[in-house]
Design a protein around this motif. Structure first.
Motif, PDB file in Angstrom:
ATOM      1  N   GLY A   1       0.803  -1.216   0.000  1.00  0.00           N
ATOM      2  CA  GLY A   1       0.000   0.000   0.000  1.00  0.00           C
ATOM      3  C   GLY A   1       0.838   1.268   0.000  1.00  0.00           C
ATOM      4  O   GLY A   1       0.352   2.335  -0.392  1.00  0.00           O
ATOM      5  N   ASN A   2       2.098   1.181   0.450  1.00  0.00           N
ATOM      6  CA  ASN A   2       2.963   2.365   0.520  1.00  0.00           C
ATOM      7  C   ASN A   2       3.858   2.509  -0.707  1.00  0.00           C
ATOM      8  O   ASN A   2       4.581   3.510  -0.815  1.00  0.00           O
ATOM      9  CB  ASN A   2       3.834   2.299   1.778  1.00  0.00           C
ATOM     10  N   ARG A   3       3.801   1.531  -1.585  1.00  0.00           N
ATOM     11  CA  ARG A   3       4.609   1.626  -2.793  1.00  0.00           C
ATOM     12  C   ARG A   3       3.844   2.402  -3.860  1.00  0.00           C
ATOM     13  O   ARG A   3       2.676   2.140  -4.123  1.00  0.00           O
ATOM     14  CB  ARG A   3       4.959   0.237  -3.329  1.00  0.00           C
ATOM     15  N   GLY A   4       4.532   3.321  -4.461  1.00  0.00           N
ATOM     16  CA  GLY A   4       3.898   4.109  -5.493  1.00  0.00           C
ATOM     17  C   GLY A   4       3.985   3.429  -6.849  1.00  0.00           C
ATOM     18  O   GLY A   4       4.765   2.494  -7.064  1.00  0.00           O
ATOM     19  N   GLN A   5       3.152   3.901  -7.751  1.00  0.00           N
ATOM     20  CA  GLN A   5       3.202   3.400  -9.118  1.00  0.00           C
ATOM     21  C   GLN A   5       4.443   3.951  -9.824  1.00  0.00           C
ATOM     22  O   GLN A   5       5.027   4.958  -9.419  1.00  0.00           O
ATOM     23  CB  GLN A   5       1.939   3.823  -9.868  1.00  0.00           C
ATOM     24  N   ALA A   6       4.832   3.265 -10.880  1.00  0.00           N
ATOM     25  CA  ALA A   6       5.982   3.733 -11.659  1.00  0.00           C
ATOM     26  C   ALA A   6       5.729   5.158 -12.162  1.00  0.00           C
ATOM     27  O   ALA A   6       4.634   5.475 -12.627  1.00  0.00           O
ATOM     28  CB  ALA A   6       6.235   2.803 -12.833  1.00  0.00           C
ATOM     29  N   GLY A   7       6.743   6.004 -12.022  1.00  0.00           N
ATOM     30  CA  GLY A   7       6.597   7.391 -12.464  1.00  0.00           C
ATOM     31  C   GLY A   7       6.037   8.309 -11.400  1.00  0.00           C
ATOM     32  O   GLY A   7       5.598   9.420 -11.713  1.00  0.00           O
ATOM     33  N   SER A   8       6.069   7.865 -10.144  1.00  0.00           N
ATOM     34  CA  SER A   8       5.574   8.701  -9.046  1.00  0.00           C
ATOM     35  C   SER A   8       6.700   9.014  -8.068  1.00  0.00           C
ATOM     36  O   SER A   8       7.749   8.362  -8.067  1.00  0.00           O
ATOM     37  CB  SER A   8       4.418   8.010  -8.313  1.00  0.00           C
ATOM     38  N   VAL A   9       6.466  10.021  -7.224  1.00  0.00           N
ATOM     39  CA  VAL A   9       7.479  10.432  -6.257  1.00  0.00           C
ATOM     40  C   VAL A   9       6.803  10.787  -4.939  1.00  0.00           C
ATOM     41  O   VAL A   9       5.694  11.316  -4.911  1.00  0.00           O
ATOM     42  CB  VAL A   9       8.296  11.649  -6.779  1.00  0.00           C
ATOM     43  N   ARG A  10       7.485  10.470  -3.834  1.00  0.00           N
ATOM     44  CA  ARG A  10       6.962  10.796  -2.501  1.00  0.00           C
ATOM     45  C   ARG A  10       8.078  11.458  -1.679  1.00  0.00           C
ATOM     46  O   ARG A  10       9.228  10.992  -1.686  1.00  0.00           O
ATOM     47  CB  ARG A  10       6.466   9.550  -1.781  1.00  0.00           C
ATOM     48  N   TYR A  11       7.719  12.531  -0.974  1.00  0.00           N
ATOM     49  CA  TYR A  11       8.652  13.200  -0.074  1.00  0.00           C
ATOM     50  C   TYR A  11       8.431  12.698   1.348  1.00  0.00           C
ATOM     51  O   TYR A  11       7.298  12.704   1.846  1.00  0.00           O
ATOM     52  CB  TYR A  11       8.458  14.716  -0.108  1.00  0.00           C
ATOM     53  N   VAL A  12       9.518  12.277   1.984  1.00  0.00           N
ATOM     54  CA  VAL A  12       9.477  11.828   3.372  1.00  0.00           C
ATOM     55  C   VAL A  12      10.407  12.743   4.160  1.00  0.00           C
ATOM     56  O   VAL A  12      11.580  12.915   3.787  1.00  0.00           O
ATOM     57  CB  VAL A  12       9.938  10.360   3.507  1.00  0.00           C
ATOM     58  N   TYR A  13       9.931  13.324   5.264  1.00  0.00           N
ATOM     59  CA  TYR A  13      10.752  14.320   5.960  1.00  0.00           C
ATOM     60  C   TYR A  13      10.307  14.458   7.405  1.00  0.00           C
ATOM     61  O   TYR A  13       9.251  13.968   7.821  1.00  0.00           O
ATOM     62  CB  TYR A  13      10.664  15.671   5.257  1.00  0.00           C
ATOM     63  N   THR A  14      11.136  15.188   8.168  1.00  0.00           N
ATOM     64  CA  THR A  14      10.835  15.460   9.572  1.00  0.00           C
ATOM     65  C   THR A  14      10.534  16.933   9.811  1.00  0.00           C
ATOM     66  O   THR A  14       9.716  17.265  10.660  1.00  0.00           O
ATOM     67  CB  THR A  14      12.030  15.057  10.459  1.00  0.00           C
ATOM     68  N   ASP A  15      11.201  17.836   9.089  1.00  0.00           N
ATOM     69  CA  ASP A  15      11.055  19.282   9.303  1.00  0.00           C
ATOM     70  C   ASP A  15      10.189  19.876   8.192  1.00  0.00           C
ATOM     71  O   ASP A  15      10.617  19.994   7.042  1.00  0.00           O
ATOM     72  CB  ASP A  15      12.443  19.940   9.313  1.00  0.00           C
ATOM     73  N   THR A  16       8.985  20.267   8.548  1.00  0.00           N
ATOM     74  CA  THR A  16       8.077  20.834   7.556  1.00  0.00           C
ATOM     75  C   THR A  16       8.535  22.215   7.087  1.00  0.00           C
ATOM     76  O   THR A  16       8.123  22.681   6.020  1.00  0.00           O
ATOM     77  CB  THR A  16       6.664  20.946   8.145  1.00  0.00           C
ATOM     78  N   GLY A  17       9.380  22.866   7.855  1.00  0.00           N
ATOM     79  CA  GLY A  17       9.818  24.204   7.486  1.00  0.00           C
ATOM     80  C   GLY A  17      10.800  24.224   6.331  1.00  0.00           C
ATOM     81  O   GLY A  17      10.963  25.260   5.677  1.00  0.00           O
ATOM     82  N   LYS A  18      11.459  23.120   6.059  1.00  0.00           N
ATOM     83  CA  LYS A  18      12.472  23.076   5.007  1.00  0.00           C
ATOM     84  C   LYS A  18      11.977  22.433   3.712  1.00  0.00           C
ATOM     85  O   LYS A  18      12.612  22.570   2.676  1.00  0.00           O
ATOM     86  CB  LYS A  18      13.709  22.294   5.490  1.00  0.00           C
ATOM     87  N   ILE A  19      10.870  21.724   3.769  1.00  0.00           N
ATOM     88  CA  ILE A  19      10.456  20.930   2.609  1.00  0.00           C
ATOM     89  C   ILE A  19       9.957  21.793   1.455  1.00  0.00           C
ATOM     90  O   ILE A  19      10.095  21.428   0.279  1.00  0.00           O
ATOM     91  CB  ILE A  19       9.370  19.906   3.035  1.00  0.00           C
ATOM     92  N   SER A  20       9.397  22.967   1.755  1.00  0.00           N
ATOM     93  CA  SER A  20       8.877  23.820   0.677  1.00  0.00           C
ATOM     94  C   SER A  20      10.003  24.271  -0.252  1.00  0.00           C
ATOM     95  O   SER A  20       9.864  24.231  -1.484  1.00  0.00           O
ATOM     96  CB  SER A  20       8.162  25.037   1.269  1.00  0.00           C
ATOM     97  N   ALA A  21      11.129  24.707   0.338  1.00  0.00           N
ATOM     98  CA  ALA A  21      12.268  25.139  -0.479  1.00  0.00           C
ATOM     99  C   ALA A  21      12.825  23.972  -1.278  1.00  0.00           C
ATOM    100  O   ALA A  21      13.242  24.125  -2.441  1.00  0.00           O
ATOM    101  CB  ALA A  21      13.346  25.743   0.415  1.00  0.00           C
ATOM    102  N   LEU A  22      12.814  22.781  -0.675  1.00  0.00           N
ATOM    103  CA  LEU A  22      13.328  21.594  -1.362  1.00  0.00           C
ATOM    104  C   LEU A  22      12.448  21.240  -2.558  1.00  0.00           C
ATOM    105  O   LEU A  22      12.945  20.943  -3.652  1.00  0.00           O
ATOM    106  CB  LEU A  22      13.388  20.432  -0.369  1.00  0.00           C
ATOM    107  N   LYS A  23      11.144  21.275  -2.368  1.00  0.00           N
ATOM    108  CA  LYS A  23      10.217  20.964  -3.465  1.00  0.00           C
ATOM    109  C   LYS A  23      10.337  21.979  -4.602  1.00  0.00           C
ATOM    110  O   LYS A  23      10.288  21.627  -5.785  1.00  0.00           O
ATOM    111  CB  LYS A  23       8.780  20.927  -2.950  1.00  0.00           C
ATOM    112  N   GLN A  24      10.493  23.236  -4.237  1.00  0.00           N
ATOM    113  CA  GLN A  24      10.616  24.278  -5.249  1.00  0.00           C
ATOM    114  C   GLN A  24      11.893  24.099  -6.063  1.00  0.00           C
ATOM    115  O   GLN A  24      11.885  24.269  -7.292  1.00  0.00           O
ATOM    116  CB  GLN A  24      10.608  25.655  -4.582  1.00  0.00           C
ATOM    117  N   LEU A  25      12.964  23.724  -5.396  1.00  0.00           N
ATOM    118  CA  LEU A  25      14.239  23.514  -6.086  1.00  0.00           C
ATOM    119  C   LEU A  25      14.154  22.355  -7.075  1.00  0.00           C
ATOM    120  O   LEU A  25      14.710  22.415  -8.179  1.00  0.00           O
ATOM    121  CB  LEU A  25      15.343  23.250  -5.056  1.00  0.00           C
ATOM    122  N   LEU A  26      13.430  21.294  -6.687  1.00  0.00           N
ATOM    123  CA  LEU A  26      13.361  20.088  -7.517  1.00  0.00           C
ATOM    124  C   LEU A  26      12.131  20.057  -8.423  1.00  0.00           C
ATOM    125  O   LEU A  26      11.845  19.025  -9.036  1.00  0.00           O
ATOM    126  CB  LEU A  26      13.368  18.847  -6.613  1.00  0.00           C
TER     127      LEU A  26
END
Length: 214
Positions: A162-187
Protein backbone atom coordinates in the motif's frame (compact mmCIF):
# COMPACT_ATOMS: atom_id res chain seq x y z
CA UNK A 1 101.00 25.28 -46.27
CA UNK A 2 101.36 21.60 -45.40
CA UNK A 3 98.55 19.06 -45.56
CA UNK A 4 98.76 18.66 -41.77
CA UNK A 5 98.14 22.37 -41.27
CA UNK A 6 95.21 22.30 -43.68
CA UNK A 7 93.62 19.42 -41.75
CA UNK A 8 93.93 21.42 -38.53
CA UNK A 9 92.56 24.67 -39.83
CA UNK A 10 89.77 23.31 -42.08
CA UNK A 11 87.37 22.40 -39.18
CA UNK A 12 87.89 25.85 -37.69
CA UNK A 13 87.00 27.55 -40.95
CA UNK A 14 83.98 25.31 -41.53
CA UNK A 15 82.75 25.76 -37.97
CA UNK A 16 83.15 29.53 -38.22
CA UNK A 17 81.02 29.61 -41.38
CA UNK A 18 78.28 27.56 -39.72
CA UNK A 19 78.33 29.84 -36.67
CA UNK A 20 78.04 32.91 -38.91
CA UNK A 21 75.04 31.39 -40.70
CA UNK A 22 73.40 30.68 -37.34
CA UNK A 23 74.07 34.21 -36.09
CA UNK A 24 72.57 35.78 -39.21
CA UNK A 25 69.46 33.60 -38.89
CA UNK A 26 69.02 34.57 -35.24
CA UNK A 27 69.58 38.30 -35.86
CA UNK A 28 67.06 38.30 -38.72
CA UNK A 29 64.37 36.66 -36.59
CA UNK A 30 62.68 39.34 -34.44
CA UNK A 31 61.22 36.68 -32.22
CA UNK A 32 64.64 35.62 -30.91
CA UNK A 33 66.47 37.91 -28.49
CA UNK A 34 69.92 39.15 -29.51
CA UNK A 35 71.13 37.95 -26.12
CA UNK A 36 70.99 34.39 -27.44
CA UNK A 37 72.97 35.41 -30.52
CA UNK A 38 75.67 36.80 -28.25
CA UNK A 39 75.68 33.63 -26.20
CA UNK A 40 76.04 31.56 -29.37
CA UNK A 41 79.07 33.59 -30.43
CA UNK A 42 80.66 33.44 -26.99
CA UNK A 43 80.03 29.71 -26.72
CA UNK A 44 81.59 29.19 -30.13
CA UNK A 45 84.69 31.14 -29.16
CA UNK A 46 84.91 29.21 -25.93
CA UNK A 47 84.81 25.99 -27.96
CA UNK A 48 87.37 27.15 -30.52
CA UNK A 49 89.99 28.62 -28.18
CA UNK A 50 91.40 25.23 -27.06
CA UNK A 51 91.91 24.35 -30.74
CA UNK A 52 93.69 27.64 -31.35
CA UNK A 53 95.90 26.94 -28.37
CA UNK A 54 97.17 23.78 -30.03
CA UNK A 55 97.31 25.25 -33.52
CA UNK A 56 100.70 26.14 -34.98
CA UNK A 57 101.36 27.46 -38.45
CA UNK A 58 104.70 27.72 -40.18
CA UNK A 59 105.01 28.91 -43.73
CA UNK A 60 105.84 31.83 -45.96
CA UNK A 61 108.57 32.83 -43.57
CA UNK A 62 106.07 33.25 -40.69
CA UNK A 63 105.23 31.25 -37.59
CA UNK A 64 102.00 31.57 -35.62
CA UNK A 65 100.99 29.86 -32.37
CA UNK A 66 97.84 30.27 -30.30
CA UNK A 67 99.49 29.33 -27.01
CA UNK A 68 100.57 32.80 -25.90
CA UNK A 69 97.19 34.49 -25.60
CA UNK A 70 95.08 31.52 -24.53
CA UNK A 71 95.01 32.14 -20.76
CA UNK A 72 94.02 35.78 -21.04
CA UNK A 73 91.38 35.05 -23.66
CA UNK A 74 89.78 32.33 -21.60
CA UNK A 75 89.66 34.57 -18.50
CA UNK A 76 88.12 37.41 -20.46
CA UNK A 77 85.65 35.09 -22.15
CA UNK A 78 84.58 33.55 -18.85
CA UNK A 79 83.91 36.99 -17.38
CA UNK A 80 81.87 37.94 -20.45
CA UNK A 81 79.79 34.75 -20.26
CA UNK A 82 79.08 35.35 -16.57
CA UNK A 83 77.94 38.87 -17.37
CA UNK A 84 75.60 37.57 -20.08
CA UNK A 85 74.17 34.97 -17.72
CA UNK A 86 73.48 37.66 -15.14
CA UNK A 87 71.66 39.67 -17.82
CA UNK A 88 69.50 36.65 -18.65
CA UNK A 89 68.73 36.06 -14.95
CA UNK A 90 67.70 39.69 -14.58
CA UNK A 91 65.49 39.46 -17.68
CA UNK A 92 63.78 36.31 -16.37
CA UNK A 93 63.20 37.92 -12.96
CA UNK A 94 61.68 40.96 -14.67
CA UNK A 95 59.35 38.76 -16.73
CA UNK A 96 58.18 36.94 -13.60
CA UNK A 97 57.30 40.29 -12.01
CA UNK A 98 55.24 41.20 -15.06
CA UNK A 99 53.27 37.95 -14.95
CA UNK A 100 49.50 38.23 -14.88
CA UNK A 101 48.06 38.70 -11.38
CA UNK A 102 46.49 35.73 -9.67
CA UNK A 103 42.82 35.08 -10.27
CA UNK A 104 40.56 36.77 -7.73
CA UNK A 105 39.41 34.67 -4.82
CA UNK A 106 35.98 33.07 -5.31
CA UNK A 107 33.06 34.81 -3.69
CA UNK A 108 32.07 33.44 -0.29
CA UNK A 109 29.02 31.13 -0.27
CA UNK A 110 25.65 32.71 0.28
CA UNK A 111 23.84 32.42 3.59
CA UNK A 112 21.31 30.06 1.98
CA UNK A 113 24.09 27.80 0.65
CA UNK A 114 25.71 27.68 4.11
CA UNK A 115 22.38 26.83 5.73
CA UNK A 116 21.77 24.00 3.25
CA UNK A 117 25.06 22.40 4.27
CA UNK A 118 23.33 21.29 7.46
CA UNK A 119 20.56 19.44 5.58
CA UNK A 120 20.95 15.81 4.47
CA UNK A 121 18.82 14.51 1.60
CA UNK A 122 18.74 10.91 0.38
CA UNK A 123 17.20 10.15 -3.02
CA UNK A 124 15.97 6.58 -3.41
CA UNK A 125 15.22 5.27 -6.89
CA UNK A 126 13.72 2.04 -8.23
CA UNK A 127 15.05 -0.25 -10.93
CA UNK A 128 13.45 1.88 -13.62
CA UNK A 129 16.27 3.52 -15.66
CA UNK A 130 14.21 6.71 -15.89
CA UNK A 131 13.94 6.87 -12.10
CA UNK A 132 17.71 6.51 -11.78
CA UNK A 133 18.34 9.28 -14.32
CA UNK A 134 15.98 11.63 -12.44
CA UNK A 135 17.66 10.73 -9.14
CA UNK A 136 21.07 11.71 -10.49
CA UNK A 137 19.66 15.00 -11.78
CA UNK A 138 18.18 15.72 -8.37
CA UNK A 139 21.41 14.87 -6.62
CA UNK A 140 23.37 17.24 -8.87
CA UNK A 141 20.88 20.08 -8.33
CA UNK A 142 20.95 19.63 -4.55
CA UNK A 143 24.75 19.49 -4.35
CA UNK A 144 25.01 22.75 -6.29
CA UNK A 145 22.82 24.42 -3.67
CA UNK A 146 24.90 23.12 -0.76
CA UNK A 147 22.79 20.15 0.36
CA UNK A 148 24.43 16.97 1.61
CA UNK A 149 22.77 14.84 -1.06
CA UNK A 150 23.21 11.25 -2.21
CA UNK A 151 21.25 8.78 -4.33
CA UNK A 152 20.78 5.05 -3.75
CA UNK A 153 18.91 2.17 -5.38
CA UNK A 154 16.19 0.20 -3.60
CA UNK A 155 13.73 -2.49 -4.64
CA UNK A 156 11.34 -1.14 -1.95
CA UNK A 157 10.69 -4.60 -0.52
CA UNK A 158 10.75 -3.03 2.95
CA UNK A 159 7.60 -1.08 2.09
CA UNK A 160 4.15 -2.59 2.22
CA UNK A 161 2.24 -2.87 -1.04
CA UNK A 162 0.00 0.00 0.00
CA UNK A 163 2.96 2.36 0.52
CA UNK A 164 4.61 1.63 -2.79
CA UNK A 165 3.90 4.11 -5.49
CA UNK A 166 3.20 3.40 -9.12
CA UNK A 167 5.98 3.73 -11.66
CA UNK A 168 6.60 7.39 -12.46
CA UNK A 169 5.57 8.70 -9.05
CA UNK A 170 7.48 10.43 -6.26
CA UNK A 171 6.96 10.80 -2.50
CA UNK A 172 8.65 13.20 -0.07
CA UNK A 173 9.48 11.83 3.37
CA UNK A 174 10.75 14.32 5.96
CA UNK A 175 10.83 15.46 9.57
CA UNK A 176 11.06 19.28 9.30
CA UNK A 177 8.08 20.83 7.56
CA UNK A 178 9.82 24.20 7.49
CA UNK A 179 12.47 23.08 5.01
CA UNK A 180 10.46 20.93 2.61
CA UNK A 181 8.88 23.82 0.68
CA UNK A 182 12.27 25.14 -0.48
CA UNK A 183 13.33 21.59 -1.36
CA UNK A 184 10.22 20.96 -3.47
CA UNK A 185 10.62 24.28 -5.25
CA UNK A 186 14.24 23.51 -6.09
CA UNK A 187 13.36 20.09 -7.52
CA UNK A 188 10.24 21.22 -9.37
CA UNK A 189 11.89 20.87 -12.83
CA UNK A 190 12.84 17.24 -12.09
CA UNK A 191 9.40 16.28 -10.70
CA UNK A 192 7.29 18.14 -13.27
CA UNK A 193 6.56 14.95 -15.24
CA UNK A 194 5.97 12.73 -12.19
CA UNK A 195 2.90 11.94 -10.11
CA UNK A 196 3.32 13.61 -6.70
CA UNK A 197 2.16 11.31 -3.91
CA UNK A 198 1.07 12.55 -0.46
CA UNK A 199 3.96 13.48 1.83
CA UNK A 200 5.07 11.20 4.64
CA UNK A 201 5.95 13.15 7.78
CA UNK A 202 7.90 11.36 10.50
CA UNK A 203 9.17 12.19 13.95
CA UNK A 204 12.66 10.84 13.47
CA UNK A 205 14.81 9.86 10.49
CA UNK A 206 18.48 9.30 9.75
CA UNK A 207 18.28 12.03 7.07
CA UNK A 208 16.43 15.34 7.05
CA UNK A 209 14.50 14.24 3.97
CA UNK A 210 14.09 11.29 1.65
CA UNK A 211 12.80 11.46 -1.89
CA UNK A 212 11.32 8.15 -3.06
CA UNK A 213 11.21 7.68 -6.82
CA UNK A 214 9.05 4.75 -7.89
Amino acid sequence: MSADSLLKIAPLIGGTLLILVGLVAILRNPGISNVFAGLLALGALFFVIPELANFKFKGLGMEFSGEAATTGQVTELAASINARLEDIKSAIADLSKRAAPAAPAPAPPSAEFSANRNATVVIVYSGDPKAKAIAKQMESALLKEGYQASSVYSDYTELSAGNRGQAGSVRYVYTDTGKISALKQLLAPETSGLTILPDDTRQQMSADAQILLF
